[in-house]
Design a protein around this motif. Structure first.
Motif, PDB file in Angstrom:
ATOM      1  N   THR A  49       0.835  -1.184   0.000  1.00  0.00           N
ATOM      2  CA  THR A  49       0.000   0.000   0.000  1.00  0.00           C
ATOM      3  C   THR A  49       0.876   1.242   0.000  1.00  0.00           C
ATOM      4  O   THR A  49       2.041   1.196   0.436  1.00  0.00           O
ATOM      5  CB  THR A  49      -0.968   0.008   1.199  1.00  0.00           C
ATOM      6  N   SER A  51       0.711   5.722   0.443  1.00  0.00           N
ATOM      7  CA  SER A  51      -0.057   6.907   0.815  1.00  0.00           C
ATOM      8  C   SER A  51      -0.297   7.797  -0.400  1.00  0.00           C
ATOM      9  O   SER A  51       0.319   7.620  -1.451  1.00  0.00           O
ATOM     10  CB  SER A  51       0.688   7.682   1.888  1.00  0.00           C
ATOM     11  N   TYR A  58       4.018   0.388   2.583  1.00  0.00           N
ATOM     12  CA  TYR A  58       4.060  -0.770   3.475  1.00  0.00           C
ATOM     13  C   TYR A  58       3.898  -2.018   2.626  1.00  0.00           C
ATOM     14  O   TYR A  58       3.169  -2.012   1.633  1.00  0.00           O
ATOM     15  CB  TYR A  58       2.942  -0.693   4.519  1.00  0.00           C
ATOM     16  N   ARG A  98      -8.669   3.770  -1.254  1.00  0.00           N
ATOM     17  CA  ARG A  98      -9.476   4.203  -0.112  1.00  0.00           C
ATOM     18  C   ARG A  98      -9.204   5.664   0.150  1.00  0.00           C
ATOM     19  O   ARG A  98      -8.082   6.137  -0.032  1.00  0.00           O
ATOM     20  CB  ARG A  98      -9.170   3.353   1.120  1.00  0.00           C
ATOM     21  N   PRO A 102      -2.916   4.742   4.284  1.00  0.00           N
ATOM     22  CA  PRO A 102      -2.613   3.360   3.898  1.00  0.00           C
ATOM     23  C   PRO A 102      -3.160   2.361   4.917  1.00  0.00           C
ATOM     24  O   PRO A 102      -3.183   2.630   6.120  1.00  0.00           O
ATOM     25  CB  PRO A 102      -1.084   3.327   3.890  1.00  0.00           C
ATOM     26  N   ALA A 103      -3.568   1.214   4.410  1.00  0.00           N
ATOM     27  CA  ALA A 103      -4.093   0.163   5.268  1.00  0.00           C
ATOM     28  C   ALA A 103      -3.872  -1.178   4.594  1.00  0.00           C
ATOM     29  O   ALA A 103      -3.748  -1.256   3.370  1.00  0.00           O
ATOM     30  CB  ALA A 103      -5.579   0.380   5.541  1.00  0.00           C
ATOM     31  N   SER A 104      -3.845  -2.241   5.407  1.00  0.00           N
ATOM     32  CA  SER A 104      -3.605  -3.570   4.856  1.00  0.00           C
ATOM     33  C   SER A 104      -4.852  -4.452   4.821  1.00  0.00           C
ATOM     34  O   SER A 104      -4.820  -5.526   4.225  1.00  0.00           O
ATOM     35  CB  SER A 104      -2.517  -4.273   5.670  1.00  0.00           C
ATOM     36  N   GLY A 105      -5.912  -4.012   5.440  1.00  0.00           N
ATOM     37  CA  GLY A 105      -7.110  -4.831   5.479  1.00  0.00           C
ATOM     38  C   GLY A 105      -7.914  -4.758   4.197  1.00  0.00           C
ATOM     39  O   GLY A 105      -8.167  -3.668   3.675  1.00  0.00           O
ATOM     40  N   ARG A 108     -10.888  -2.503   4.237  1.00  0.00           N
ATOM     41  CA  ARG A 108     -10.649  -1.080   4.451  1.00  0.00           C
ATOM     42  C   ARG A 108     -10.691  -0.276   3.155  1.00  0.00           C
ATOM     43  O   ARG A 108     -10.560   0.944   3.190  1.00  0.00           O
ATOM     44  CB  ARG A 108      -9.286  -0.883   5.114  1.00  0.00           C
ATOM     45  N   TYR A 109     -10.837  -0.938   2.033  1.00  0.00           N
ATOM     46  CA  TYR A 109     -10.771  -0.279   0.739  1.00  0.00           C
ATOM     47  C   TYR A 109     -12.151  -0.120   0.117  1.00  0.00           C
ATOM     48  O   TYR A 109     -13.027  -0.970   0.275  1.00  0.00           O
ATOM     49  CB  TYR A 109      -9.824  -1.045  -0.190  1.00  0.00           C
TER      50      TYR A 109
END
Length: 122
Positions: A49, A51, A58, A98, A102-105, A108-109
């Motif tokens: 992901t 930003s 990440y 999203r 940033p997110a990994s789930g 979450r998108y």
């Protein structure tokens, strides 16, 4: 809103591919973007992901040091450079966005592309 992923294909182990994901329908310059993958019979998993500014990235442990995520906000496009590919990297790769950091789930998108198939032969 559309995300169009491309660049997948068949490659030998140790080879490289670069995936692209072009976004349209809205301005994504303030969105985090991510890459996920789903292998046959497995759940979709996080890959990388980035930003909105590109200043934060990440990676999943499995790809750290081999894959690089980047983006060009002027082109509304995010990239995934994949080097030293392994057979276990074989999967359909999806891009997603999203309207937050940033997110990994997976959950979450907000928006998802259709996926592009990467096949790594050993």
């Amino acid at each position: 809103v559309q995300l169009q992923a491309s660049g997948g294909g068949l490659v030998q182990a140790g080879g490289s591919l670069r995936l692209s994901c072009a976004a349209s329908g809205r301005t994504f310059s303030r969105d985090a973007m991510g890459w996920f993958r789903q292998a046959p019979g497995k759940e979709r998993e996080f890959v990388a992901t980035i930003s909105w500014s590109g200043g934060m990235t990440y990676y999943a442990d499995a790809v750290q040091g081999r894959f690089t995520i980047s983006r060009d906000n002027a082109k509304n496009t995010v990239y995934l450079q994949m080097n030293n590919l392994k057979s276990e990297d074989t999967a359909v790769y999806y891009c997603a966005t999203r309207s937050a950091g940033p997110a990994s789930g997976v959950d979450r998108y907000d928006y998802w592309g259709q996926g592009t198939l990467v096949t790594v032969s050993s």
